[in-house]
Motif scaffolding. Structure first.
Motif, PDB file in Angstrom:
ATOM      1  N   SER A 180       8.082   4.844  -4.411  1.00 61.82           N
ATOM      2  CA  SER A 180       6.876   5.083  -3.599  1.00 61.82           C
ATOM      3  C   SER A 180       5.584   4.830  -4.366  1.00 61.82           C
ATOM      4  O   SER A 180       4.497   5.107  -3.848  1.00 61.82           O
ATOM      5  N   ALA A 181       5.684   4.302  -5.584  1.00 63.18           N
ATOM      6  CA  ALA A 181       4.488   4.106  -6.412  1.00 63.18           C
ATOM      7  C   ALA A 181       3.644   2.959  -5.861  1.00 63.18           C
ATOM      8  O   ALA A 181       4.165   1.955  -5.366  1.00 63.18           O
ATOM      9  N   ARG A 182       2.350   3.126  -5.942  1.00 69.81           N
ATOM     10  CA  ARG A 182       1.408   2.091  -5.535  1.00 69.81           C
ATOM     11  C   ARG A 182       0.379   1.897  -6.650  1.00 69.81           C
ATOM     12  O   ARG A 182       0.139   2.801  -7.438  1.00 69.81           O
ATOM     13  N   LEU A 183      -0.196   0.725  -6.698  1.00 68.64           N
ATOM     14  CA  LEU A 183      -1.188   0.440  -7.716  1.00 68.64           C
ATOM     15  C   LEU A 183      -2.412   1.329  -7.494  1.00 68.64           C
ATOM     16  O   LEU A 183      -3.027   1.300  -6.424  1.00 68.64           O
ATOM     17  N   PRO A 184      -2.753   2.172  -8.463  1.00 67.85           N
ATOM     18  CA  PRO A 184      -3.886   3.096  -8.255  1.00 67.85           C
ATOM     19  C   PRO A 184      -5.205   2.339  -8.176  1.00 67.85           C
ATOM     20  O   PRO A 184      -5.421   1.323  -8.840  1.00 67.85           O
TER      21      PRO A 184
END
Length: 349
Positions: A180-184
Motif C-alpha cells: 500500500s506504499a505510495r511515493l510521499p
C-alpha cells in the motif's frame, strides 16, 4: 466471444505469473531463513516464507496457493528425509497459511491494520492457530520417518510453530505496508530527518544487541517511537529488525540464549520476538485508530459549524414542534380523531 476468450487467457497468464513470483519469493526467503537453522538444517526460529504466503493470499486471493506449494517443495527438496515425508511437509506448509487466511477473512481483517481489532486478529488468528498445522505435520513427519528421535519432538515442534508464527507477525505487516506504499509528497524535511534518525538508532541498537552485553530491551523504546510517529509503516520494519538481531544472538549462543538448552532458549527468544512484534502492532494500530476517530470528530464538527453558519446567513432558525396545553403535538390535517387515552391524576397535575 473472442474478446471474452482473450480476457480469460490474459487473466490466466497473470495468475500463472503471480504463482511463479510467489514461489520464487517463498524459495528465496526460505534460503535466507535456513541460514539461522537450529534443528536438522530445516527448522528455524523465524521462517519468512509463512509471512510471504499469508501476505500473498491476503493481497491476491487464495488462487495463489500453488505458488506456496511449489515454493515449499523447492525449499525442502534437498532436505528430505524422504519423498513421503517431503510431501507431508509441503502439505502442512501449504495448508497453514491457507487456514490463517480463512480465519482472517472470516474475522473481517483489513490490510491496513489501522484498527486495534485488525492487529489482534493478525496475532491471534493469523499467526498462532494456523501455524499449528505446519508445526505438527512437519515435526510429526520427521519423527515418524526416523529423522528425529521421539524426545526431540516437542523442542522441534516449539521452534517450528513459533518460527512460522513469527514469520507472520514480523514479515506479513512489512509486506502489507509495501503493497500500500505510495511515493510521499510534500513531506517536511524534519519528518525525513526523524525517519533517518530512527533508522540510525535501530542500527545502533542492533550493533549493541549483538555485542557481549545482553541489551535486547533497548529496542522497545524505538518500537514505540516508530509506532507513534510513523504508525505501521515505521513499526513493522523496526519489529523485523529487532527480531532479526535477537535471532542472530540466539543462533550464536550469546546471552541470554545458549545456556539453558534448546527448548528454554527458544522460549526466551520467541517470547522476546512476540513481545516486540505485539508492541509494534498494537501501539501502531491504537494510534491509527485514535487519529481516525479524531478526524471523524473534526469532520462532524466542521459539518455542524457549516450548518450553523448557513442558518445564520439566511436568518432562519430550525422550527420546534408545537405542543398543546397537555404537552401533545397537534394532529395534522386529516388525521384520525380517535379519543386520547385517559390520563391519570398524576399526569393532569
Amino acid at each position: 466471444m473472442a474478446v471474452a476468450r482473450q480476457g480469460a487467457l490474459r487473466r490466466g497468464c497473470t495468475t500463472a505469473l503471480e504463482i511463479l513470483v510467489v514461489a520464487g519469493l517463498y524459495y528465496g526467503s526460505a534460503r535466507l531463513g535456513l541460514l539461522q537453522e537450529l534443528v536438522r538444517s530445516q527448522v528455524t526460529p523465524l521462517w519468512p516464507p509463512t509471512g510471504i504466503a499469508v501476505a500473498s493470499l491476503l493481497l491476491r486471493g487464495p488462487r495463489l496457493w500453488p505458488g506456496i506449494a511449489l515454493g515449499a517443495l523447492l525449499a525442502n527438496l534437498d532436505l528430505g528425509p524422504s519423498f513421503a515425508a517431503l510431501f507431508l511437509i509441503v502439505v502442512g506448509n501449504t495448508l497453514a497459511p491457507l487456514c490463517s487466511y480463512a480465519l482472517l477473512q472470516l474475522a473481517g481483517f483489513r490490510h491496513g491494520v489501522d484498527r486495534l481489532y485488525d492487529a489482534l486478529a493478525l496475532i491471534f488468528l493469523g499467526a498462532f492457530p494456523g501455524m499449528l498445522i505446519s508445526a505438527t505435520a512437519g515435526s510429526g513427519t520427521l519423527v515418524l520417518s526416523g529423522a528425529l528421535t521421539t524426545d526431540r519432538f516437542w523442542p522441534t515442534w516449539w521452534v517450528w510453530w513459533t518460527g512460522d508464527a513469527m514469520g507472520v507477525l514480523v514479515v506479513t505487516p512489512v509486506l502489507l505496508v509495501l503493497a500500500s506504499a505510495r511515493l510521499p509528497r510534500n513531506v517536511p524535511a524534519s519528518r525525513c530527518l526523524e525517519a533517518l534518525l530512527l533508522a540510525v538508532a535501530i542500527a545502533c541498537v542492533g550493533f549493541v544487541e549483538t555485542g557481549t552485553t545482553p541489551l535486547l530491551f533497548l529496542g522497545f523504546p524505538l518500537l514505540i517511537w516508530a509506532a507513534f510517529r510513523f504508525r505501521l509503516a515505521g513499526a513493522a520494519p523496526c519489529a523485523l529488525a529487532v527480531s532479526t538481531f535477537a535471532i542472530y544472538d540466539a543462533t550464536r549462543g550469546a546471552e541470554p540464549f545458549g545456556t539453558h538448552g534448546l527448548l528454554t532458549d527458544m522460549i526466551t527468544l520467541q517470547a522476546f520476538n512476540a513481545s516486540s512484534a505485539l508492541t509494534a502492532l498494537l501501539v501502531a494500530a491504537a494510534v491509527s485508530e485514535r487519529e481516525r476517530s479524531q478526524r471523524e470528530i473534526a469532520r462532524a464538527c466542521g459539518h455542524l459549524a457549516e450548518l450553523v453558519s448557513r442558518l445564520s446567513d439566511t436568518g432562519t432558525q430550525p422550527a420546534l414542534p408545537a405542543v398543546d396545553a397537555y404537552g401533545a403535538r397537534p394532529r395534522p390535517p386529516g388525521a384520525s380523531r380517535s379519543a386520547p387515552a385517559p390520563r391519570g391524576p398524576s399526569e393532569l397535575e
